[in-house]
Design a protein around this motif. Structure first.
Motif, PDB file in Angstrom:
ATOM      1  N   HIS A 181       0.877  -6.159   7.769  1.00  0.00           N
ATOM      2  CA  HIS A 181       2.216  -5.741   7.391  1.00  0.00           C
ATOM      3  C   HIS A 181       2.237  -5.292   5.925  1.00  0.00           C
ATOM      4  O   HIS A 181       2.617  -4.166   5.596  1.00  0.00           O
ATOM      5  CB  HIS A 181       3.101  -6.980   7.616  1.00  0.00           C
ATOM      6  CG  HIS A 181       4.566  -6.758   7.495  1.00  0.00           C
ATOM      7  ND1 HIS A 181       5.235  -6.955   6.328  1.00  0.00           N
ATOM      8  CD2 HIS A 181       5.492  -6.397   8.402  1.00  0.00           C
ATOM      9  CE1 HIS A 181       6.521  -6.716   6.521  1.00  0.00           C
ATOM     10  NE2 HIS A 181       6.707  -6.376   7.770  1.00  0.00           N
ATOM     11  N   GLN A 182       1.766  -6.179   5.056  1.00  0.00           N
ATOM     12  CA  GLN A 182       1.801  -5.887   3.620  1.00  0.00           C
ATOM     13  C   GLN A 182       0.839  -4.757   3.252  1.00  0.00           C
ATOM     14  O   GLN A 182       1.143  -3.923   2.411  1.00  0.00           O
ATOM     15  CB  GLN A 182       1.431  -7.129   2.796  1.00  0.00           C
ATOM     16  CG  GLN A 182       2.400  -8.279   2.947  1.00  0.00           C
ATOM     17  CD  GLN A 182       3.801  -7.912   2.517  1.00  0.00           C
ATOM     18  OE1 GLN A 182       3.983  -7.172   1.558  1.00  0.00           O
ATOM     19  NE2 GLN A 182       4.802  -8.387   3.239  1.00  0.00           N
ATOM     20  N   THR A 183      -0.312  -4.764   3.891  1.00  0.00           N
ATOM     21  CA  THR A 183      -1.325  -3.774   3.544  1.00  0.00           C
ATOM     22  C   THR A 183      -0.872  -2.369   3.924  1.00  0.00           C
ATOM     23  O   THR A 183      -1.204  -1.396   3.261  1.00  0.00           O
ATOM     24  CB  THR A 183      -2.644  -4.095   4.271  1.00  0.00           C
ATOM     25  OG1 THR A 183      -2.856  -5.489   4.167  1.00  0.00           O
ATOM     26  CG2 THR A 183      -3.813  -3.364   3.682  1.00  0.00           C
ATOM     27  N   LEU A 184      -0.123  -2.280   5.023  1.00  0.00           N
ATOM     28  CA  LEU A 184       0.276  -0.951   5.479  1.00  0.00           C
ATOM     29  C   LEU A 184       1.555  -0.435   4.837  1.00  0.00           C
ATOM     30  O   LEU A 184       1.665   0.741   4.511  1.00  0.00           O
ATOM     31  CB  LEU A 184       0.462  -0.968   7.006  1.00  0.00           C
ATOM     32  CG  LEU A 184      -0.805  -0.936   7.833  1.00  0.00           C
ATOM     33  CD1 LEU A 184      -0.458  -0.909   9.316  1.00  0.00           C
ATOM     34  CD2 LEU A 184      -1.628   0.310   7.480  1.00  0.00           C
ATOM     35  N   LEU A 185       2.526  -1.346   4.673  1.00  0.00           N
ATOM     36  CA  LEU A 185       3.860  -0.867   4.298  1.00  0.00           C
ATOM     37  C   LEU A 185       3.904  -0.155   2.958  1.00  0.00           C
ATOM     38  O   LEU A 185       4.478   0.913   2.841  1.00  0.00           O
ATOM     39  CB  LEU A 185       4.851  -2.032   4.280  1.00  0.00           C
ATOM     40  CG  LEU A 185       5.476  -2.383   5.623  1.00  0.00           C
ATOM     41  CD1 LEU A 185       6.644  -3.336   5.420  1.00  0.00           C
ATOM     42  CD2 LEU A 185       5.954  -1.138   6.342  1.00  0.00           C
ATOM     43  N   PHE A 186       3.277  -0.760   1.945  1.00  0.00           N
ATOM     44  CA  PHE A 186       3.422  -0.168   0.615  1.00  0.00           C
ATOM     45  C   PHE A 186       2.731   1.187   0.496  1.00  0.00           C
ATOM     46  O   PHE A 186       3.347   2.139   0.030  1.00  0.00           O
ATOM     47  CB  PHE A 186       3.016  -1.162  -0.465  1.00  0.00           C
ATOM     48  CG  PHE A 186       4.092  -2.189  -0.662  1.00  0.00           C
ATOM     49  CD1 PHE A 186       5.203  -1.898  -1.455  1.00  0.00           C
ATOM     50  CD2 PHE A 186       4.053  -3.409  -0.012  1.00  0.00           C
ATOM     51  CE1 PHE A 186       6.233  -2.814  -1.613  1.00  0.00           C
ATOM     52  CE2 PHE A 186       5.079  -4.331  -0.157  1.00  0.00           C
ATOM     53  CZ  PHE A 186       6.168  -4.043  -0.961  1.00  0.00           C
ATOM     54  N   PRO A 187       1.477   1.306   0.962  1.00  0.00           N
ATOM     55  CA  PRO A 187       0.880   2.647   0.933  1.00  0.00           C
ATOM     56  C   PRO A 187       1.693   3.661   1.734  1.00  0.00           C
ATOM     57  O   PRO A 187       1.922   4.785   1.280  1.00  0.00           O
ATOM     58  CB  PRO A 187      -0.495   2.441   1.579  1.00  0.00           C
ATOM     59  CG  PRO A 187      -0.782   0.998   1.400  1.00  0.00           C
ATOM     60  CD  PRO A 187       0.529   0.293   1.418  1.00  0.00           C
ATOM     61  N   LEU A 188       2.183   3.237   2.919  1.00  0.00           N
ATOM     62  CA  LEU A 188       2.987   4.152   3.725  1.00  0.00           C
ATOM     63  C   LEU A 188       4.201   4.616   2.935  1.00  0.00           C
ATOM     64  O   LEU A 188       4.580   5.782   2.958  1.00  0.00           O
ATOM     65  CB  LEU A 188       3.478   3.444   4.991  1.00  0.00           C
ATOM     66  CG  LEU A 188       2.597   3.500   6.232  1.00  0.00           C
ATOM     67  CD1 LEU A 188       3.230   2.686   7.351  1.00  0.00           C
ATOM     68  CD2 LEU A 188       2.419   4.943   6.679  1.00  0.00           C
ATOM     69  N   MET A 189       4.793   3.676   2.230  1.00  0.00           N
ATOM     70  CA  MET A 189       6.014   3.985   1.497  1.00  0.00           C
ATOM     71  C   MET A 189       5.717   4.914   0.322  1.00  0.00           C
ATOM     72  O   MET A 189       6.340   5.956   0.173  1.00  0.00           O
ATOM     73  CB  MET A 189       6.622   2.677   1.000  1.00  0.00           C
ATOM     74  CG  MET A 189       7.878   2.865   0.212  1.00  0.00           C
ATOM     75  SD  MET A 189       8.599   1.268  -0.177  1.00  0.00           S
ATOM     76  CE  MET A 189       7.742   0.875  -1.668  1.00  0.00           C
ATOM     77  N   ILE A 190       4.738   4.538  -0.482  1.00  0.00           N
ATOM     78  CA  ILE A 190       4.472   5.330  -1.690  1.00  0.00           C
ATOM     79  C   ILE A 190       3.930   6.703  -1.326  1.00  0.00           C
ATOM     80  O   ILE A 190       4.334   7.707  -1.905  1.00  0.00           O
ATOM     81  CB  ILE A 190       3.514   4.557  -2.617  1.00  0.00           C
ATOM     82  CG1 ILE A 190       4.252   3.320  -3.137  1.00  0.00           C
ATOM     83  CG2 ILE A 190       3.030   5.429  -3.771  1.00  0.00           C
ATOM     84  CD1 ILE A 190       3.356   2.258  -3.699  1.00  0.00           C
ATOM     85  N   LEU A 191       3.070   6.744  -0.320  1.00  0.00           N
ATOM     86  CA  LEU A 191       2.455   8.015   0.049  1.00  0.00           C
ATOM     87  C   LEU A 191       3.349   8.878   0.934  1.00  0.00           C
ATOM     88  O   LEU A 191       2.869   9.751   1.645  1.00  0.00           O
ATOM     89  CB  LEU A 191       1.106   7.767   0.725  1.00  0.00           C
ATOM     90  CG  LEU A 191       0.060   7.130  -0.195  1.00  0.00           C
ATOM     91  CD1 LEU A 191      -1.194   6.781   0.582  1.00  0.00           C
ATOM     92  CD2 LEU A 191      -0.269   8.053  -1.359  1.00  0.00           C
ATOM     93  N   SER A 192       4.636   8.601   0.932  1.00  0.00           N
ATOM     94  CA  SER A 192       5.546   9.468   1.665  1.00  0.00           C
ATOM     95  C   SER A 192       6.435  10.220   0.685  1.00  0.00           C
ATOM     96  O   SER A 192       7.251  11.044   1.085  1.00  0.00           O
ATOM     97  CB  SER A 192       6.426   8.643   2.595  1.00  0.00           C
ATOM     98  OG  SER A 192       7.337   7.883   1.825  1.00  0.00           O
ATOM     99  N   GLY A 193       6.306   9.899  -0.611  1.00  0.00           N
ATOM    100  CA  GLY A 193       7.175  10.539  -1.591  1.00  0.00           C
ATOM    101  C   GLY A 193       8.611  10.070  -1.468  1.00  0.00           C
ATOM    102  O   GLY A 193       9.552  10.744  -1.870  1.00  0.00           O
ATOM    103  N   MET A 194       8.769   8.872  -0.909  1.00  0.00           N
ATOM    104  CA  MET A 194      10.099   8.348  -0.625  1.00  0.00           C
ATOM    105  C   MET A 194      10.843   8.000  -1.915  1.00  0.00           C
ATOM    106  O   MET A 194      12.025   8.248  -2.068  1.00  0.00           O
ATOM    107  CB  MET A 194       9.855   7.121   0.247  1.00  0.00           C
ATOM    108  CG  MET A 194      10.994   6.282   0.609  1.00  0.00           C
ATOM    109  SD  MET A 194      10.407   4.851   1.589  1.00  0.00           S
ATOM    110  CE  MET A 194       9.388   5.491   2.874  1.00  0.00           C
ATOM    111  N   LEU A 195      10.125   7.413  -2.872  1.00  0.00           N
ATOM    112  CA  LEU A 195      10.769   6.914  -4.079  1.00  0.00           C
ATOM    113  C   LEU A 195      10.388   7.705  -5.326  1.00  0.00           C
ATOM    114  O   LEU A 195      11.154   7.783  -6.269  1.00  0.00           O
ATOM    115  CB  LEU A 195      10.407   5.448  -4.294  1.00  0.00           C
ATOM    116  CG  LEU A 195      10.799   4.526  -3.146  1.00  0.00           C
ATOM    117  CD1 LEU A 195      10.312   3.124  -3.412  1.00  0.00           C
ATOM    118  CD2 LEU A 195      12.291   4.536  -2.917  1.00  0.00           C
ATOM    119  N   LEU A 196       9.169   8.219  -5.338  1.00  0.00           N
ATOM    120  CA  LEU A 196       8.700   8.986  -6.495  1.00  0.00           C
ATOM    121  C   LEU A 196       8.078  10.269  -5.960  1.00  0.00           C
ATOM    122  O   LEU A 196       7.379  10.241  -4.952  1.00  0.00           O
ATOM    123  CB  LEU A 196       7.620   8.196  -7.252  1.00  0.00           C
ATOM    124  CG  LEU A 196       8.108   6.946  -7.980  1.00  0.00           C
ATOM    125  CD1 LEU A 196       6.930   6.097  -8.410  1.00  0.00           C
ATOM    126  CD2 LEU A 196       8.962   7.335  -9.182  1.00  0.00           C
TER     127      LEU A 196
END
Ligand SMILES: Nc1ncnc2c1ncn2[C@@H]1O[C@H](COP(=O)(O)OP(=O)(O)O)[C@@H](O)[C@H]1O
Ligand SMILES: [Mg+2]
Lengths: 260, 332
Positions: A181-196
């Motif tokens: 869960h932790q390993t996947l979520l953050f990379p998925l989030m950051i590498l989507s350009g969602m926040l930055l």
């Protein structure tokens, strides 16, 4: 010997999904405080992150919010539905998951009903985030918002179903669930350009973003929430959401049959 | 709608050659080995065996939770492989764990369960009220499952299993982990249910007294196989016999006595297994007195299911239970 007539009746997918959804939602209805709390989280995020982003971008608040708010919506969807499996993990350790498996419920309804329970708060959260952003300059397009939330809901059902499969795969090993869960979520989030924005990032990041379905979802939400239904990004987002949903349900039902 | 129910054949469960193997660390665990079962409508059967005997696995196959590796079964009129939904509609199942969701309230779970079985809203509410009443859940109907005691949880589990008036109820270790008072209370509910509705009940247990007191018919399971199947009374009569123990002044007296009346000497004690042991006891004492052997103390004991298990396997269930409870695995 008395013969007993069972009062069980055949049901279908829709009815089963509704039954599962209603069961899952009852504790929320009974304890609205927990729902309120979950509503506060994205707002805190908006409140703390938004001003920083506005400052850093050097642009106007309205334009930054128009870019940033859809990202928050996707984040809410991602984190909200990723924990579907955590509740299941708990129910697998007691006997209540097993009980639902012995009931004559359609297997896919068990999945979809659970995932829908995570999706409804998501829609409410998304709406509130958008409404709160309006006074700060976010321009609201109602049909766009409805369409955007619908696409997110489709994605959420699929992602919830995947989380459910992960829980089934990790039964009796909660730590593994949380690790993945932790390993996947953050990379998925950051590498989507969602926040930055990723445009200024290194090339490998842009490649990663291009294969991350979430990037397409984020792109589609940005277009839809601004009312730009004709943007090419919309098609990509719909495909990404529909594919996540289909894959989630297929994988989920398979792992449920296998885990039984 | 024609209902293919068990009363046509009067069979509730009919299984042939049920087998389940699990792959485990390179080798294969044979959890259930070619089990045949015939259970008639209205029977109350106890599946007795030590932990790991394969009771739960058998139940999980019969309730469609687990596909058998091989073998066939018709449960409540439907084939477990071809019509699992038909089986699920007609059976109730109370698993080894607790069926209620932690954060759910008792009454809500009963209502949800009714919906799961396709019952109408009003029908569900009426039935839930009935079960809350008969299983004494009234005081706790509005409470969350996680706040209940073990006995209360178990009563809720049974209510959940009964919401749709199943023809056949499976109970997996219904009273494990309960205090003696709650156990007795639970048994009362099971016996009442049976008397009032005629529901066929198939339960597993590793408690000897539970099998003895509740069931008319006991199936003994060990190492994945059914090794005996009869009424508790017939099992004891045919497999164990009464126990007569005699105590002597000295070990040599005991040895001489054992030689005279047949039996096993151990120290100053002699144990004889004999049908009608209560009547045999005075005869033994007289016959031994004739030979100049004085009996210092004598006891007679009716056989228990543990003696049956001992006769069948050479091991005792009490030891097994004590051993297993110390190293109980997580229920699957
Ligand atoms: N899912 C599983 N995977 C591997 N082995 C299992 C599984 N379930 C049960 N077993 C093994 O099968 C055997 C029978 O278990 P079970 O049916 O639970 O016994 P009982 O209910 O009589 O205590 C045990 O050796 C147990 O470890
Ligand atoms: Mg068991």
């Amino acid at each position: 010997m008395t013969t007993i007539d069972t009062t069980a009746r055949p049901t279908g997918f829709i009815r089963d999904t509704a039954s599962v959804f209603v069961r899952e939602s009852r504790p929320l209805v009974r304890d609205p405080f927990s729902v309120m709390f979950s509503l506060v989280q994205p707002l805190v995020f908006l409140g703390l992150f938004g001003p920083l982003l506005i400052g850093a971008s050097g642009g106007d608040a309205a334009g930054t919010l128009q870019w940033f708010v859809p990202g928050i919506l996707v984040m809410v969807a991602l984190f909200g539905t990723a924990s579907t499996g955590a509740n299941l993990l708990f129910e697998m350790q007691t006997g209540s998951h097993e009980r639902t498996l012995v009931a004559p419920l359609s297997r896919s309804a068990l999945l979809v009903g659970r995932a829908l329970k995570e999706v409804v708060p998501l829609v409410v959260q998304g709406t509130i985030v958008v409404l709160v952003a309006v006074p700060f300059g976010f321009s609201l397009d109602v049909p766009g918002l409805i369409a955007g939330l619908a696409v997110l809901a489709v994605f959420g059902v699929g992602f919830g179903a995947l989380s459910y499969s992960l829980a089934l795969a990790c039964r009796n090993r909660d730590w593994m669930f949380w690790m993945v869960h932790q390993t996947l979520l953050f990379p998925l989030m950051i590498l989507s350009g969602m926040l930055l924005p990723l445009e200024d990032g290194p090339a490998w990041m842009q490649v990663a973003a291009a294969i991350n379905p979430l990037s397409y979802l984020v792109g589609a939400e940005r277009a839809l929430l601004s009312g730009d239904f004709g943007a090419p990004a919309v098609v990509g987002g719909i495909i990404a959401a529909a594919a996540t949903c289909a894959i989630g349900i297929v994988v989920g039902v398979r792992s449920m049959k296998r885990a039984a | 709608m024609p209902r293919k129910t068990a009363d046509m054949t009067n069979q509730m469960i009919s299984a042939q050659g049920l087998t389940k193997t699990f792959p485990a660390k390179g080798k294969v665990v044979e959890a259930v080995r070619s089990v045949d079962l015939e259970v008639g409508a209205g029977e109350l059967v106890a599946f007795l065996g030590p932990n790991g005997a394969g009771k739960s696995t058998t139940l999980r196959m019969l309730t469609t939770l687990l596909p058998p590796t091989s073998g066939e079964a018709i449960v409540a009129g439907s084939d477990i492989r071809r019509d699992p939904a038909g089986v699920r509609r007609r059976i109730g199942y109370v698993g080894q764990g607790s069926s209620g969701g932690h954060t759910q309230r008792v009454r809500d779970e009963l209502h949800a369960q009714g919906a799961f079985y396709g019952m109408g809203r009003r029908e569900t509410r009426a039935r839930a009220a009935e079960l809350i009443d008969s299983l004494e859940l009234g005081q706790i109907a509005g409470r969350q499952v996680q706040s209940l005691s073990g006995g209360q949880k178990r009563r809720l589990d049974i209510a959940l299993g009964l919401i749709h008036r199943p023809e056949l109820l499976f109970l997996d270790e219904p009273s494990t982990g309960l205090d003696p008072h709650s156990r007795a209370n639970l048994w009362e509910h099971i016996v009442d249910l049976r008397r009032e509705t005629g529901t066929t009940i198939f339960l597993t247990t590793h408690y000897l007294d539970e099998a003895d007191q509740l069931a008319e018919r006991v199936m003994v399971m060990d190492h994945g196989q059914v090794i005996a199947d009869d009424t508790a009374w017939a099992l004891k009569e045919s497999l164990a016999g009464d126990r007569v123990s005699l105590t002597f002044e000295t070990a040599s007296d005991a040895a001489a006595a054992a030689a005279r009346i047949g039996g096993e000497a151990s120290g100053q004690f002699v144990t004889v297994t004999a049908p009608g042991g209560d009547r045999a006891l005075p005869r033994y004492i007289r016959s031994l007195a004739d030979a100049g052997l004085e009996v210092v103390a004598a006891t007679h004991r009716q056989p228990t299911l543990d003696d049956v298990f001992l006769a069948l396997t050479g091991r005792t269930l009490r030891e097994e239970a004590a051993h297993a409870e110390a190293s109980e695995p997580v229920p699957a």
